[in-house]
Scaffold this active site. Structure first.
Site, short mmCIF file in Angstrom:
data_model
loop_
_atom_site.label_atom_id
_atom_site.label_comp_id
_atom_site.label_asym_id
_atom_site.label_seq_id
_atom_site.Cartn_x
_atom_site.Cartn_y
_atom_site.Cartn_z
N ASP A 8 0.88 -1.16 0.00
CA ASP A 8 0.00 0.00 0.00
C ASP A 8 0.94 1.23 0.00
OD1 ASP A 8 -2.22 1.68 0.36
OD2 ASP A 8 -2.00 1.60 2.53
N ASP A 10 -0.12 5.09 1.19
CA ASP A 10 -0.36 6.00 2.31
C ASP A 10 -0.31 5.26 3.65
OD1 ASP A 10 -0.80 8.20 0.62
OD2 ASP A 10 -2.90 7.66 0.34
N ASP A 19 -3.24 12.28 0.09
CA ASP A 19 -4.39 13.10 -0.30
C ASP A 19 -4.70 14.20 0.71
OD1 ASP A 19 -4.94 11.99 -2.77
OD2 ASP A 19 -6.36 10.52 -1.99
N ASP A 99 -4.77 3.77 -3.06
CA ASP A 99 -5.91 4.65 -3.30
C ASP A 99 -5.47 6.10 -3.49
OD1 ASP A 99 -8.54 5.04 -3.70
OD2 ASP A 99 -9.20 4.27 -1.76
N ASP A 179 -1.92 -1.11 5.65
CA ASP A 179 -2.40 -0.60 6.94
C ASP A 179 -3.91 -0.44 7.02
OD1 ASP A 179 -3.26 2.57 6.71
OD2 ASP A 179 -1.94 1.90 5.13
#
Length: 241
Positions: A8, A10, A19, A99, A179
Site C-alpha cells: 500500500d 499511504d 491526499d 488509493d 495498513d
C-alpha cells in the site's frame, strides 16, 4: 524462486495520507467546512476531485503542489527497506496498489529515487488539465461490495497474478504490506504460504484480529510491523531460506 511484495502507499510507504497532505497547499492550509463535509463513504476519489478544483480555483499551481508533496515523510525504516529491495531486486517483484493517485506517487518516488524499485504502480489515474487543474479518475470498475467504488485491491492483485502466470511467472510467496481497511479484501485472497504484514495499531491489524476472535481467521500467516526494519528483517530471513 521469486517473491512478490505488494505495498500500500499511504501510511505504509509514506507516513501520512498523500491526499490530505496536499491540503498544505490550500489557503491557510485548510479546506472550507462545506468541502470537507462533502465526503461520502466509498467515494473518496470524487471528493478529491472537488479538493483539486478548489486548489485550482485558488491558484495553486503544479510546481507548488509538487514541492509540497515531495516533503511528505517516509515511514520509519522505509528508506532502508526500499534500498534493501533494490539491492536484491532479482529476488523480488514489487508492486504498489494504492488509493492515492499516479501523479502524487510518481512525484514522491522519483524525488526519493525509489521509482525503479517498483515494477508496477496500480492507483487512480491523475493528470493536469490544459487549465492547470489536477484531475483524478477511478482506477477501475468492480463488483466487490466490500471495497470503495474506485478500487478493489483484490481484483488488482488477482489480475496481476493472472497476467504474470500467462508469462510463466509464479511466486514462492506473496508478502502483502499495508495498513488500511481496504487492504483486508486482498489479504483475504492470500493463501497459506503467503504472509500479510499489517501495520501495528492501524485498521488492517484491528480487522485481522477481529476475524481471528470471530473464529474466521485469514488464510495466510500474519506478521505485524511497526517500523519497516521489521519487514526488512523478515525478508532477510526469507532469502536465507
Amino acid at each position: 524462486m521469486k517473491f512478490l511484495l505488494v505495498f500500500d502507499f499511504d501510511h505504509t510507504i509514506v507516513d501520512e495520507n498523500s491526499d490530505t497532505w496536499v491540503v498544505k497547499c490550500a489557503p491557510e492550509k485548510k479546506l472550507p467546512n462545506g468541502l470537507r463535509n462533502s465526503y461520502q463513504p466509498g467515494h473518496w476519489t470524487e471528493y478529491m476531485g472537488r479538493v483539486f478544483v478548489y486548489l485550482g480555483d485558488n491558484g495553486v499551481k503544479e510546481d507548488e503542489m509538487k514541492r509540497t508533496m515531495t516533503t511528505i515523510p517516509f515511514t520509519a525504516g522505509m528508506i532502508d527497506l526500499l534500498g534493501f529491495i533494490r539491492e536484491n531486486k532479482e529476488l523480488f517483484d514489487c508492486i504498489i496498489v494504492s488509493d492515492s493517485n499516479t501523479v502524487f506517487i510518481d512525484w514522491i518516488l522519483k524525488a526519493a529515487d525509489f521509482h525503479e524499485v517498483f515494477d508496477e504502480v496500480f492507483t487512480n489515474p491523475a493528470a493536469f488539465s490544459s487549465t492547470g487543474y489536477l484531475t483524478v479518475q477511478n482506477f477501475h470498475a468492480h463488483h466487490c461490495a466490500k471495497c470503495p467504488k474506485n478500487l478493489c485491491k483484490r481484483k488488482v492483485l488477482e489480475e496481476f497474478l493472472d497476467r504474470q502466470s500467462e508469462q510463466g511467472v509464479s511466486y514462492t510467496q506473496i508478502v502483502y504490506i499495508g495498513d488500511g481497511g481496504n487492504d483486508l479484501c486482498p489479504v483475504m485472497f492470500l493463501k497459506k504460504d503467503d504472509i500479510a504484514m499489517p501495520r501495528q495499531g492501524y485498521t488492517l491489524e484491528k480487522k485481522i484480529s477481529q476475524l481471528a476472535q470471530d473464529l474466521s481467521p485469514v488464510g495466510c500467516s500474519v506478521l505485524v510491523w511497526s517500523s519497516a526494519v521489521d519487514i526488512m528483517s523478515y525478508l532477510k530471513l526469507l532469502i536465507k531460506e
